[in-house]
Design an enzyme around this catalytic site. Structure first.
Site, PDB file in Angstrom:
ATOM      1  N   ASP A   1       2.560 -16.161  -1.915  1.00 28.68           N
ATOM      2  CA  ASP A   1       3.774 -16.975  -1.991  1.00 28.68           C
ATOM      3  C   ASP A   1       3.414 -18.417  -2.309  1.00 28.68           C
ATOM      4  O   ASP A   1       2.762 -19.091  -1.509  1.00 28.68           O
ATOM      5  CB  ASP A   1       4.537 -16.927  -0.666  1.00 28.68           C
ATOM      6  CG  ASP A   1       5.256 -15.606  -0.468  1.00 28.68           C
ATOM      7  OD1 ASP A   1       6.026 -15.220  -1.363  1.00 28.68           O
ATOM      8  OD2 ASP A   1       5.044 -14.962   0.575  1.00 28.68           O
TER       9      ASP A   1
ATOM     10  N   GLY B   1       4.298  -9.318   5.787  1.00 26.95           N
ATOM     11  CA  GLY B   1       3.317 -10.300   6.218  1.00 26.95           C
ATOM     12  C   GLY B   1       2.922 -10.142   7.664  1.00 26.95           C
ATOM     13  O   GLY B   1       1.873  -9.594   7.989  1.00 26.95           O
TER      14      GLY B   1
ATOM     15  N   SER C   1       1.526  -9.937   2.452  1.00 31.34           N
ATOM     16  CA  SER C   1       1.717 -11.351   2.118  1.00 31.34           C
ATOM     17  C   SER C   1       0.738 -12.216   2.899  1.00 31.34           C
ATOM     18  O   SER C   1       0.819 -12.315   4.133  1.00 31.34           O
ATOM     19  CB  SER C   1       3.148 -11.780   2.441  1.00 31.34           C
ATOM     20  OG  SER C   1       3.284 -13.177   2.300  1.00 31.34           O
TER      21      SER C   1
ATOM     22  N   ASP D   1      11.193  -8.291  -0.403  1.00 27.50           N
ATOM     23  CA  ASP D   1      10.355  -9.323   0.208  1.00 27.50           C
ATOM     24  C   ASP D   1      11.154 -10.097   1.256  1.00 27.50           C
ATOM     25  O   ASP D   1      12.140 -10.753   0.929  1.00 27.50           O
ATOM     26  CB  ASP D   1       9.859 -10.271  -0.889  1.00 27.50           C
ATOM     27  CG  ASP D   1       8.981 -11.395  -0.359  1.00 27.50           C
ATOM     28  OD1 ASP D   1       8.642 -11.392   0.836  1.00 27.50           O
ATOM     29  OD2 ASP D   1       8.623 -12.280  -1.158  1.00 27.50           O
ATOM     30  N   GLY D   2      10.720  -9.985   2.514  1.00 24.41           N
ATOM     31  CA  GLY D   2      11.351 -10.772   3.561  1.00 24.41           C
ATOM     32  C   GLY D   2      11.664  -9.989   4.816  1.00 24.41           C
ATOM     33  O   GLY D   2      12.587  -9.173   4.813  1.00 24.41           O
ATOM     34  N   GLY D   3      10.868 -10.187   5.862  1.00 21.28           N
ATOM     35  CA  GLY D   3      11.167  -9.571   7.152  1.00 21.28           C
ATOM     36  C   GLY D   3      10.963  -8.066   7.212  1.00 21.28           C
ATOM     37  O   GLY D   3      11.521  -7.410   8.104  1.00 21.28           O
TER      38      GLY D   3
ATOM     39  N   HIS E   1       0.169 -10.132  -1.978  1.00 17.30           N
ATOM     40  CA  HIS E   1       1.317 -10.984  -2.298  1.00 17.30           C
ATOM     41  C   HIS E   1       0.984 -12.433  -1.946  1.00 17.30           C
ATOM     42  O   HIS E   1       0.585 -12.737  -0.822  1.00 17.30           O
ATOM     43  CB  HIS E   1       2.547 -10.539  -1.515  1.00 17.30           C
ATOM     44  CG  HIS E   1       3.825 -11.147  -1.986  1.00 17.30           C
ATOM     45  ND1 HIS E   1       4.509 -10.699  -3.100  1.00 17.30           N
ATOM     46  CD2 HIS E   1       4.544 -12.192  -1.499  1.00 17.30           C
ATOM     47  CE1 HIS E   1       5.597 -11.424  -3.272  1.00 17.30           C
ATOM     48  NE2 HIS E   1       5.634 -12.339  -2.319  1.00 17.30           N
TER      49      HIS E   1
ATOM     50  N   GLY F   1      11.230 -19.502   1.549  1.00 19.68           N
ATOM     51  CA  GLY F   1      10.752 -20.782   2.055  1.00 19.68           C
ATOM     52  C   GLY F   1       9.865 -20.715   3.273  1.00 19.68           C
ATOM     53  O   GLY F   1       9.021 -21.574   3.470  1.00 19.68           O
ATOM     54  N   PHE F   2      10.025 -19.661   4.092  1.00 23.58           N
ATOM     55  CA  PHE F   2       9.242 -19.580   5.326  1.00 23.58           C
ATOM     56  C   PHE F   2       8.876 -18.130   5.635  1.00 23.58           C
ATOM     57  O   PHE F   2       9.650 -17.209   5.351  1.00 23.58           O
ATOM     58  CB  PHE F   2      10.035 -20.138   6.515  1.00 23.58           C
ATOM     59  CG  PHE F   2      10.333 -21.599   6.414  1.00 23.58           C
ATOM     60  CD1 PHE F   2       9.419 -22.546   6.855  1.00 23.58           C
ATOM     61  CD2 PHE F   2      11.536 -22.040   5.860  1.00 23.58           C
ATOM     62  CE1 PHE F   2       9.697 -23.902   6.755  1.00 23.58           C
ATOM     63  CE2 PHE F   2      11.823 -23.394   5.763  1.00 23.58           C
ATOM     64  CZ  PHE F   2      10.898 -24.330   6.209  1.00 23.58           C
TER      65      PHE F   2
ATOM     66  N   MET G   1       4.774 -22.116  -2.870  1.00 20.12           N
ATOM     67  CA  MET G   1       5.932 -22.960  -2.589  1.00 20.12           C
ATOM     68  C   MET G   1       5.581 -24.421  -2.853  1.00 20.12           C
ATOM     69  O   MET G   1       4.459 -24.845  -2.571  1.00 20.12           O
ATOM     70  CB  MET G   1       6.370 -22.787  -1.130  1.00 20.12           C
ATOM     71  CG  MET G   1       6.640 -21.352  -0.736  1.00 20.12           C
ATOM     72  SD  MET G   1       7.133 -21.218   1.004  1.00 20.12           S
ATOM     73  CE  MET G   1       7.035 -19.445   1.241  1.00 20.12           C
TER      74      MET G   1
ATOM     75  N   MET H   1       7.651 -19.965  -6.198  1.00 18.78           N
ATOM     76  CA  MET H   1       8.879 -20.615  -5.720  1.00 18.78           C
ATOM     77  C   MET H   1       8.720 -22.101  -6.012  1.00 18.78           C
ATOM     78  O   MET H   1       8.624 -22.945  -5.099  1.00 18.78           O
ATOM     79  CB  MET H   1       9.074 -20.329  -4.229  1.00 18.78           C
ATOM     80  CG  MET H   1       9.490 -18.899  -3.954  1.00 18.78           C
ATOM     81  SD  MET H   1       9.425 -18.451  -2.198  1.00 18.78           S
ATOM     82  CE  MET H   1       7.739 -17.842  -2.095  1.00 18.78           C
TER      83      MET H   1
ATOM     84  N   MET I   1      14.960 -10.518  -2.638  1.00 20.11           N
ATOM     85  CA  MET I   1      14.658 -11.309  -1.448  1.00 20.11           C
ATOM     86  C   MET I   1      15.578 -10.878  -0.309  1.00 20.11           C
ATOM     87  O   MET I   1      16.800 -10.911  -0.441  1.00 20.11           O
ATOM     88  CB  MET I   1      14.838 -12.798  -1.726  1.00 20.11           C
ATOM     89  CG  MET I   1      13.884 -13.384  -2.766  1.00 20.11           C
ATOM     90  SD  MET I   1      12.143 -13.238  -2.302  1.00 20.11           S
ATOM     91  CE  MET I   1      12.111 -14.217  -0.775  1.00 20.11           C
TER      92      MET I   1
ATOM     93  N   HIS J   1       4.103 -14.953  -6.378  1.00 20.86           N
ATOM     94  CA  HIS J   1       5.542 -15.246  -6.341  1.00 20.86           C
ATOM     95  C   HIS J   1       5.723 -16.760  -6.375  1.00 20.86           C
ATOM     96  O   HIS J   1       5.468 -17.449  -5.391  1.00 20.86           O
ATOM     97  CB  HIS J   1       6.121 -14.620  -5.073  1.00 20.86           C
ATOM     98  CG  HIS J   1       7.568 -14.911  -4.841  1.00 20.86           C
ATOM     99  ND1 HIS J   1       8.211 -14.615  -3.653  1.00 20.86           N
ATOM    100  CD2 HIS J   1       8.521 -15.460  -5.639  1.00 20.86           C
ATOM    101  CE1 HIS J   1       9.469 -14.981  -3.734  1.00 20.86           C
ATOM    102  NE2 HIS J   1       9.688 -15.495  -4.925  1.00 20.86           N
TER     103      HIS J   1
END
Length: 219
Positions: free
Chosen positions: A38, A200, A11, A178-180, A36, A145-146, A40, A71, A140, A69
């Site tokens: 993102d 990321g 990401s 996706d996420g952490g 990836h 968002g972050f 936003m 958002m 997710m 992606h």
């Protein structure tokens, strides 16, 4: 049993924005499978990131597919702009549209692969009627968002359920998480059914992108 290849989608939200072209060149020489991106809008999620002009400007530096992606809301009116800018896969959130099937059609009409992103609290029932029309589902594992948020393991049972449904229906739909995602939870994500890992900070904060990508995908 044949071991499936786990794909990694770094990401660029965690990349150094002052040298994105260089970061993309480094990914070109790694085992990354896609990039990836993102997007936003500061409305659907509380942050602002990449618009079509920026994606178009960096597209020439990457030989990898762009996994975009979105958002943003309302999502339909922006899809063609991102398709034209260089997206290869376009994912959206069901909450960002009044008509999921219409949004899928807009993406397909742009000759792009379709993804749908499911937030931690969003039910799989939202996408089951259209699952056979989707190329990938993003589960997710943070609230969108972050960058840099902590992984939410409570989404893993949902992913396992989706994996079972896809297998039973013999669909080719891939599951992306996706996420952490990091070295501590990549194994759990893969065992729960992930085909693609979005990561990321774990990649971009490392001195060697390829070593990190290989480690993530080898669990």
């Amino acid at each position: 049993m044949v071991h499936k290849k786990i794909k990694v989608s770094p990401s660029i939200l965690s990349a150094d924005f002052s040298k994105l072209s260089w970061e993309l060149e480094r990914l070109n020489h790694s085992d990354a499978d896609m990039v990836h991106v993102d997007v936003m809008d500061g409305h659907f999620v509380p942050n602002l990131t990449f618009g079509p002009p920026l994606i178009k400007s960096i597209r020439k530096y990457s030989k990898l597919p762009f996994d975009v992606h979105l958002m943003i809301s309302p999502v339909e009116i922006y899809i063609k702009n991102y398709a034209d800018a260089g997206a290869d896969i376009i994912s959206f959130h069901p909450e960002a549209t009044h008509n999921i099937e219409k949004t899928i059609k807009v993406i397909k009409d742009c000759k792009k692969k379709v993804g749908v992103a499911i937030n931690p609290k969003t039910s799989l029932n939202t996408i089951l009627p259209v699952l056979n029309q989707i190329d990938q589902v993003i589960i997710m594992s943070v609230n969108p968002g972050f960058a840099g948020q902590k992984f939410m393991p409570e989404v893993l049972p949902k992913m396992s359920e989706l994996r079972k449904i896809i297998n039973e229906k013999k669909l080719k739909t891939e599951i992306e998480i996706d996420g952490g995602i990091d070295f501590d939870n990549a194994r759990d994500a893969i065992q729960a059914g992930a085909d693609i890992l979005v990561s990321g900070t774990t990649i971009f904060n490392s001195s060697n992108f390829n070593d990190s990508i290989k480690k993530l995908s080898s669990f």
